[in-house]
Design a protein around this motif. Structure first.
Motif, PDB file in Angstrom:
ATOM      1  N   UNK A 199       3.004   8.029   5.112  1.00  0.00           N
ATOM      2  CA  UNK A 199       3.738   7.198   4.146  1.00  0.00           C
ATOM      3  C   UNK A 199       3.399   5.715   4.306  1.00  0.00           C
ATOM      4  N   UNK A 200       3.073   5.295   5.526  1.00  0.00           N
ATOM      5  CA  UNK A 200       2.690   3.890   5.723  1.00  0.00           C
ATOM      6  C   UNK A 200       1.452   3.553   4.904  1.00  0.00           C
ATOM      7  N   UNK A 242       0.142   5.378   2.383  1.00  0.00           N
ATOM      8  CA  UNK A 242       0.401   5.594   0.960  1.00  0.00           C
ATOM      9  C   UNK A 242       1.088   4.380   0.352  1.00  0.00           C
ATOM     10  N   UNK A 243       2.058   3.862   1.067  1.00  0.00           N
ATOM     11  CA  UNK A 243       2.777   2.675   0.566  1.00  0.00           C
ATOM     12  C   UNK A 243       1.829   1.478   0.445  1.00  0.00           C
ATOM     13  N   UNK A 284      -1.338   1.607  -0.248  1.00  0.00           N
ATOM     14  CA  UNK A 284      -2.183   1.834  -1.427  1.00  0.00           C
ATOM     15  C   UNK A 284      -1.410   1.452  -2.695  1.00  0.00           C
ATOM     16  N   UNK A 285      -0.170   1.887  -2.775  1.00  0.00           N
ATOM     17  CA  UNK A 285       0.646   1.548  -3.949  1.00  0.00           C
ATOM     18  C   UNK A 285       0.823   0.049  -4.093  1.00  0.00           C
ATOM     19  N   UNK A 286       1.043  -0.622  -2.970  1.00  0.00           N
ATOM     20  CA  UNK A 286       1.215  -2.073  -3.009  1.00  0.00           C
ATOM     21  C   UNK A 286      -0.092  -2.761  -3.401  1.00  0.00           C
ATOM     22  N   UNK A 310      -2.411  -1.543  -5.330  1.00  0.00           N
ATOM     23  CA  UNK A 310      -2.585  -1.345  -6.773  1.00  0.00           C
ATOM     24  C   UNK A 310      -1.831  -2.427  -7.534  1.00  0.00           C
ATOM     25  N   UNK A 311      -0.687  -2.832  -6.972  1.00  0.00           N
ATOM     26  CA  UNK A 311       0.135  -3.872  -7.608  1.00  0.00           C
ATOM     27  C   UNK A 311      -0.312  -5.278  -7.215  1.00  0.00           C
ATOM     28  N   UNK A 312      -1.472  -5.388  -6.554  1.00  0.00           N
ATOM     29  CA  UNK A 312      -2.044  -6.709  -6.300  1.00  0.00           C
ATOM     30  C   UNK A 312      -1.759  -7.309  -4.940  1.00  0.00           C
ATOM     31  N   UNK A 313      -1.078  -6.533  -4.055  1.00  0.00           N
ATOM     32  CA  UNK A 313      -0.800  -7.068  -2.726  1.00  0.00           C
ATOM     33  C   UNK A 313      -1.988  -6.793  -1.799  1.00  0.00           C
ATOM     34  N   UNK A 326      -4.116  10.027   3.540  1.00  0.00           N
ATOM     35  CA  UNK A 326      -3.932   8.873   2.643  1.00  0.00           C
ATOM     36  C   UNK A 326      -5.107   7.904   2.761  1.00  0.00           C
ATOM     37  N   UNK A 341      -6.845   9.029  -0.527  1.00  0.00           N
ATOM     38  CA  UNK A 341      -6.145   8.159  -1.484  1.00  0.00           C
ATOM     39  C   UNK A 341      -6.850   6.789  -1.529  1.00  0.00           C
ATOM     40  N   UNK A 350      -9.630  -1.734  -7.415  1.00  0.00           N
ATOM     41  CA  UNK A 350      -9.898  -1.849  -5.975  1.00  0.00           C
ATOM     42  C   UNK A 350      -8.667  -1.594  -5.119  1.00  0.00           C
TER      43      UNK A 350
END
Lengths: 321, 343
Positions: free
Chosen positions: A60-61, A63-64, A66-68, A70-73, A91, A95, A106
């Motif tokens: 989950x670390x 995965x989180x 990757x999600x962040x 995607x949002x530009x972080x 992940x 992922x 990216x």
């Protein structure tokens, strides 16, 4: 003033947090506690809300992160030990490593892996697993051997747009010191000639660079001049610098702390053999850890991993051919 | 009752239950017609690899899709054609991905249900079940860090995915961070061929929520009106700061795992039970009973959708396939760090 390899890693993270509001750190015990090795000491206090303790959930670390991303972080994930990153392996390799290829978006995440053996570390706190990450397309895998590289390469890792596996050697954390942090550095992807020589090229990375340098010193007393190439990054691998060195020496020894099967040393030898076969005067050799889990007792551990003495012995065999 | 819940939308938008239900039904119908077309193309040998349908799960999926805003985050799973369309995916994106068209969002690099547009909050699933939950968490976490409020992230799973470590890690993570995550569980009685009795032993998957400290609700997944109510409520609860929401819908997969699977393992008793109802027919009967539409209109809609999808398929089949000689073969975006050698 002097600064350790570990402090350089902390300073690079402080620098990244200061310069770029997109950066945050997420990992087990990284917050008020400052990390198992103190690589994030005081960072939570200095950067409130941006240095966060995670549950013990490596999957989950990542995965989180990757999600962040995607949002530009630009997340930095600290794995407490490289060995535990295997729990987040899916992940990382399925992922993070596939996102850009699949979607053209990216994935700028940095996963820090405190890796490599130390006395008493044993089978699950000692592993060198750079090769399994390098095997997967879509990842950059870095293995800094110096305080300066630990600092500058971590900054570059955070800045580039791709997922980076940042292998920081636990043995070097406290053993290595530099006078100051570097103001300029070789870019990622360039190997460094750590010592010049004309008789044998020793290719190493991370802690093994220092074992190779000690061996080179020992061999110089016997009249041999050893060239030590520090790969710095295992992916991308700077084949050109390695081949140019072999062109000067005609002899190659690759040293890795990781297990031998399908590893970085195998990759280097494969490339030299296929692209520079004619440059070799004798068959290329490699030296790795033994093909067993990493042992606990120092007597066993010192025999399991390549040491300066083992590097020197392997080098002599090649030089006497 | 439906009206009451929909009116409770915190955005204060006046949402009409009739319009919402009709809109959701139309997404269900489009998904069913699209899925049927993919199945036909598969049988004709026109699809590379597998085809995975959402038959029997359209009510739940559409309910999730229409409950979300375009600015939310959505990570659907393999049986979510309806939810994808409701979230804003075009049929062209779906068809192009199945055909591997270079004009599609995945450009032939990935196919079938592995599609999305991450920069639009529409995340493309990987095959590993449970793996998208923490990615949705990360997107929500990032938005919170950036000071963007009011976002909800939804992702869909089946009963089998609840057995993965990724599910556990990510639901716990969402609870710890109190993220506005809506986790939709389609308990469709089989994970590929494995019945739920070999997957878990709790009475209801919603029971798992207690252990994570999150809110949960269960719903009859064959009933569109009930799904709209429950999904809308979960999204509204997440959006208004009540943390992760687990929604468990009981239904039956009315197809194989993929079109290669004849699903002869499905218990006939289940097919004849209320779980085995076709949600599309149930929705049609509901709409007619409410007198929100009539049979003529339903037939007209189906005809229009069939035409739309036939035309889209015909268009995509004329489009260029990806060309290996034009392919860049670069797995990372930093070209200077690529392992590729100039040839």
């Amino acid at each position: 003033m002097s600064i350790t390899y570990l402090e350089a890693i902390r300073e690079a993270q402080a620098h990244a947090l200061r310069d770029d509001p997109r950066v945050f750190i997420y990992g087990q015990d990284v917050g008020a506690f400052g990390g198992a090795f103190k690589a994030t000491k005081n960072l939570q206090k200095e950067f409130p809300g941006r240095v966060l303790d995670s549950p013990i959930s490596e999957d989950a670390m990542v995965g989180m992160a990757v999600g962040a991303a995607i949002e530009g972080m630009r997340p930095i994930i600290e794995m407490q030990f490289a060995d535990f990153s295997i729990v987040g392996f899916n992940q990382i390799v399925n992922q993070a490593a596939t996102l850009f290829w699949r979607t053209n978006v990216p994935c700028p995440i940095t996963v820090r892996l405190p890796f490599g053996g130390t006395e008493g570390g044993g089978p699950f706190h000692s592993q060198s697993i750079e090769a399994i990450y390098a095997h997967y397309p879509g990842l950059v895998v870095l293995t800094p051997a110096t305080v300066e590289d630990a600092y500058s390469m971590l900054l570059e890792a955070v800045a580039i747009d791709d997922p980076v596996i940042f292998c920081e050697h636990k043995f070097l954390y406290y053993h290595l010191k530099a006078e100051k942090l570097p103001s300029e550095a070789l870019p990622i992807g360039k190997a460094r000639i750590a010592r010049e020589g004309r008789d044998l090229t020793v290719v190493a990375y991370s802690a093994m660079v220092h074992e190779a340098l000690v061996a080179a010193e020992e061999l110089s007393a016997e009249g041999w001049e050893i060239e030590v190439v520090d790969l710095r990054s295992v992916k991308p691998l700077d084949t050109d610098t390695v081949i140019a060195s072999v062109a000067r020496t005609g002899r190659l020894l690759c040293v890795g702390e990781a297990w031998p099967w399908g590893g970085v040393t195998a990759e280097v030898i494969a490339r030299v053999a296929s692209e520079g076969f004619g440059l070799l005067d004798v068959p290329p050799q490699r030296l790795n850890a033994k093909d067993t889990p990493v042992p606990y007792h120092p007597n066993l551990w010192m025999a399991h991993r390549p040491t300066a003495r083992a590097v020197a012995a392997a080098a002599r065999k090649i030089l006497r051919r | 009752m439906l009206q009451t819940v929909l009116d409770a939308n915190p955005a204060g938008e006046t949402i009409n239950a009739r319009d919402t239900t009709l809109a959701a039904y139309r997404f269900m119908l489009r998904a069913r017609v699209l899925d049927d077309k993919f199945a036909a193309l598969y049988r004709a040998g026109k699809i590379h690899g597998g085809v995975f349908l959402g038959r029997g799960q359209e009510a739940l999926s559409a309910a999730v899709g229409v409950s979300l805003k375009k600015t939310d985050v959505f990570a659907p799973l393999i049986r979510d054609a309806a939810g994808r369309l409701a979230f804003g995916e075009t049929v062209l994106d779906a068809i192009r991905t199945y055909f591997g068209s270079s004009l599609g969002p995945m450009r032939g690099r990935d196919g079938n249900v592995h599609r999305g547009r991450p920069q639009e909050g529409y995340l493309p699933m990987i095959s590993h079940l449970g793996a998208m939950i923490s990615v949705v968490n990360g997107a929500l976490f990032a938005r919170r860090m950036k000071g963007i409020s009011g976002t909800v992230g939804a992702t869909c799973l089946g009963d089998g995915a609840t057995s993965t470590g990724a599910f556990h890690e990510a639901l716990n993570q969402a609870a710890v961070e109190k993220l506005p995550l809506v986790l939709i569980l389609a308990d469709n009685q089989y994970a590929y061929s494995t019945p739920t009795s070999r997957q878990f032993v709790c009475d209801d998957l919603a029971d798992k929520a207690v252990g994570y400290g999150v809110e949960a609700s269960s719903v009859d997944g064959t009933d569109l009106a009930a799904c709209l109510k429950i999904a809308g409520n979960a999204v509204a609860r997440a959006r208004s700061g009540h943390g992760p929401q687990l929604v468990v819908a009981k239904l039956l997969r009315l197809c194989g795992h993929g079109e290669h699977d004849d699903s002869n393992y499905i218990d006939p008793k289940l097919k004849n039970s209320p779980l085995g109802r076709d949600c599309l027919k149930v929705a049609e009967e509901f709409l007619l009973r409410q007198q929100w539409t009539d049979t003529g209109t339903l037939a007209t809609w189906r005809g229009e959708i069939v035409t739309e999808i036939e035309e889209a398929v015909a268009q995509v089949r004329r489009e260029p396939a990806p060309d290996p000689y034009d392919e860049k073969w670069l797995a990372i975006s930093s070209k200077h760090l690529s392992e590729m050698h100039e040839e």
